[in-house]
Scaffold this motif. Structure first.
Motif, PDB file in Angstrom:
ATOM      1  N   GLU A  22       1.128  -1.141  -0.199  1.00  0.00           N
ATOM      2  CA  GLU A  22       0.244   0.266  -0.236  1.00  0.00           C
ATOM      3  C   GLU A  22       1.097   1.174  -0.126  1.00  0.00           C
ATOM      4  OE1 GLU A  22      -4.028   1.916  -0.576  1.00  0.00           O
ATOM      5  OE2 GLU A  22      -3.021  -0.008  -0.150  1.00  0.00           O
ATOM      6  N   VAL A  23       2.110   0.933   0.294  1.00  0.00           N
ATOM      7  CA  VAL A  23       3.181   1.891   0.673  1.00  0.00           C
ATOM      8  C   VAL A  23       2.931   2.598  -0.926  1.00  0.00           C
ATOM      9  CG1 VAL A  23       5.054   2.934   1.297  1.00  0.00           C
ATOM     10  CG2 VAL A  23       3.714   1.602   3.301  1.00  0.00           C
ATOM     11  N   ARG A  24       3.785   2.098  -1.842  1.00  0.00           N
ATOM     12  CA  ARG A  24       3.599   2.581  -3.072  1.00  0.00           C
ATOM     13  C   ARG A  24       3.038   3.100  -3.592  1.00  0.00           C
ATOM     14  NH1 ARG A  24       6.147  -2.257  -2.090  1.00  0.00           N
ATOM     15  NH2 ARG A  24       4.385  -4.055  -3.514  1.00  0.00           N
ATOM     16  N   THR A  25       1.932   2.793  -2.893  1.00  0.00           N
ATOM     17  CA  THR A  25       0.660   2.831  -4.203  1.00  0.00           C
ATOM     18  C   THR A  25      -0.517   4.408  -3.206  1.00  0.00           C
ATOM     19  OG1 THR A  25      -0.702   1.572  -3.416  1.00  0.00           O
ATOM     20  CG2 THR A  25      -0.205   1.490  -5.887  1.00  0.00           C
ATOM     21  N   SER A  26      -0.095   4.639  -2.268  1.00  0.00           N
ATOM     22  CA  SER A  26      -0.737   5.927  -1.296  1.00  0.00           C
ATOM     23  C   SER A  26      -0.023   6.733  -0.491  1.00  0.00           C
ATOM     24  CB  SER A  26      -1.867   4.792  -0.298  1.00  0.00           C
ATOM     25  OG  SER A  26      -2.855   4.101  -1.343  1.00  0.00           O
ATOM     26  N   ALA A  27      -0.042   7.517  -0.158  1.00  0.00           N
ATOM     27  CA  ALA A  27       0.255   8.482   0.853  1.00  0.00           C
ATOM     28  C   ALA A  27       0.658   8.435   1.835  1.00  0.00           C
ATOM     29  CB  ALA A  27      -0.101  10.078   1.053  1.00  0.00           C
ATOM     30  N   GLU A  30      -2.280   8.260   4.564  1.00  0.00           N
ATOM     31  CA  GLU A  30      -3.249   7.033   4.523  1.00  0.00           C
ATOM     32  C   GLU A  30      -2.995   5.980   4.814  1.00  0.00           C
ATOM     33  OE1 GLU A  30      -3.718   7.680  -0.724  1.00  0.00           O
ATOM     34  OE2 GLU A  30      -4.107  10.337   0.265  1.00  0.00           O
ATOM     35  N   VAL A  31      -2.222   5.679   4.328  1.00  0.00           N
ATOM     36  CA  VAL A  31      -1.480   4.030   4.858  1.00  0.00           C
ATOM     37  C   VAL A  31      -1.630   3.982   6.253  1.00  0.00           C
ATOM     38  CG1 VAL A  31       0.434   2.702   5.356  1.00  0.00           C
ATOM     39  CG2 VAL A  31      -0.244   3.551   2.986  1.00  0.00           C
ATOM     40  N   HIS A  96       6.909   9.096   7.687  1.00  0.00           N
ATOM     41  CA  HIS A  96       5.996   8.921   7.084  1.00  0.00           C
ATOM     42  C   HIS A  96       4.610   9.546   6.590  1.00  0.00           C
ATOM     43  CE1 HIS A  96       4.325   4.641   6.101  1.00  0.00           C
ATOM     44  NE2 HIS A  96       4.487   5.752   4.725  1.00  0.00           N
ATOM     45  N   PRO A 100       4.737  11.193   0.190  1.00  0.00           N
ATOM     46  CA  PRO A 100       3.918  10.932  -0.732  1.00  0.00           C
ATOM     47  C   PRO A 100       4.271   9.573  -0.977  1.00  0.00           C
ATOM     48  CG  PRO A 100       5.854  12.192  -1.313  1.00  0.00           C
ATOM     49  CD  PRO A 100       5.549  12.364  -0.450  1.00  0.00           C
ATOM     50  N   ALA A 101       2.994   9.135  -1.948  1.00  0.00           N
ATOM     51  CA  ALA A 101       3.432   7.447  -2.228  1.00  0.00           C
ATOM     52  C   ALA A 101       4.694   7.327  -2.972  1.00  0.00           C
ATOM     53  CB  ALA A 101       1.455   6.976  -3.081  1.00  0.00           C
ATOM     54  N   GLY A 102       4.483   6.538  -2.530  1.00  0.00           N
ATOM     55  CA  GLY A 102       6.256   5.459  -2.785  1.00  0.00           C
ATOM     56  C   GLY A 102       7.623   6.083  -2.656  1.00  0.00           C
TER      57      GLY A 102
END
Length: 165
Positions: A22-27, A30-31, A96, A100-102
């Motif tokens: 989820e870290v790769r696609t969400s800020a 949000e995670v 964290h 941003p995402a990724g």
């Protein structure tokens, strides 16, 4: 005294790769909010120690933990490694929450100051992590561990490497 264990503890944890994906696609915020709400699994270390993520805001997170016997060192108080783990988690997750995402992160250092002992009688404690600087390659964060009466138990500062793709 036999030296044999007389107490037992069992716990479960979710798949850590689910949150990592989820870290790769969400800020980051949000995670972390999904973890706090139970929509994503907490890190296995959080389950191991019984840490909870109470709140997440941009640049600030709050963890909780209730000292238990399984946190103890041989002299009958909570081991310094437990302090360091929750303080490190609060510093890292505060950073964290602003990424941003990724974009990932890792602790470069952690300086801990132990001020008061924790025992099973201390009750639930809170660890608040805040970002003091967020740069392109590094961040600085600090954390405060307090008891229910807002007495300071420990503090930490951390330099954190920001890992951009």
């Amino acid at each position: 005294m036999t030296g044999e264990p007389t107490r037992q503890r069992t716990y479960t944890w979710g798949d850590p790769m689910e949150s990592a994906a989820e870290v790769r696609t969400s800020a980051g915020i949000e995670v972390l909010r999904a973890i706090a709400a139970g929509r994503l699994p907490a890190a296995p270390i959080a389950r191991t120690l019984g840490m909870g993520l109470e709140s997440v805001e941009p640049g600030e997170v709050v963890f909780t933990i209730e000292p238990a016997e399984f946190h103890y060192n041989p002299i009958g108080s909570v081991h310094g490694g437990v302090y360091a783990t929750i303080l490190d988690s609060a510093c890292g997750c505060a950073v964290h929450s602003m990424l941003p995402a990724g974009v990932g992160y890792t602790s470069l250092d952690l300086t801990v100051k132990f001020l008061r002992a924790m025992t099973t009688g201390t009750g639930v404690v809170r660890c608040t992590g805040t970002v003091t600087h967020l740069g392109g390659r590094t961040a600085l964060a600090e954390a405060r561990l307090t008891d229910a009466d807002d007495r300071l138990l420990a503090t930490a500062t951390s330099s954190i490497l920001v890992i951009r793709p």
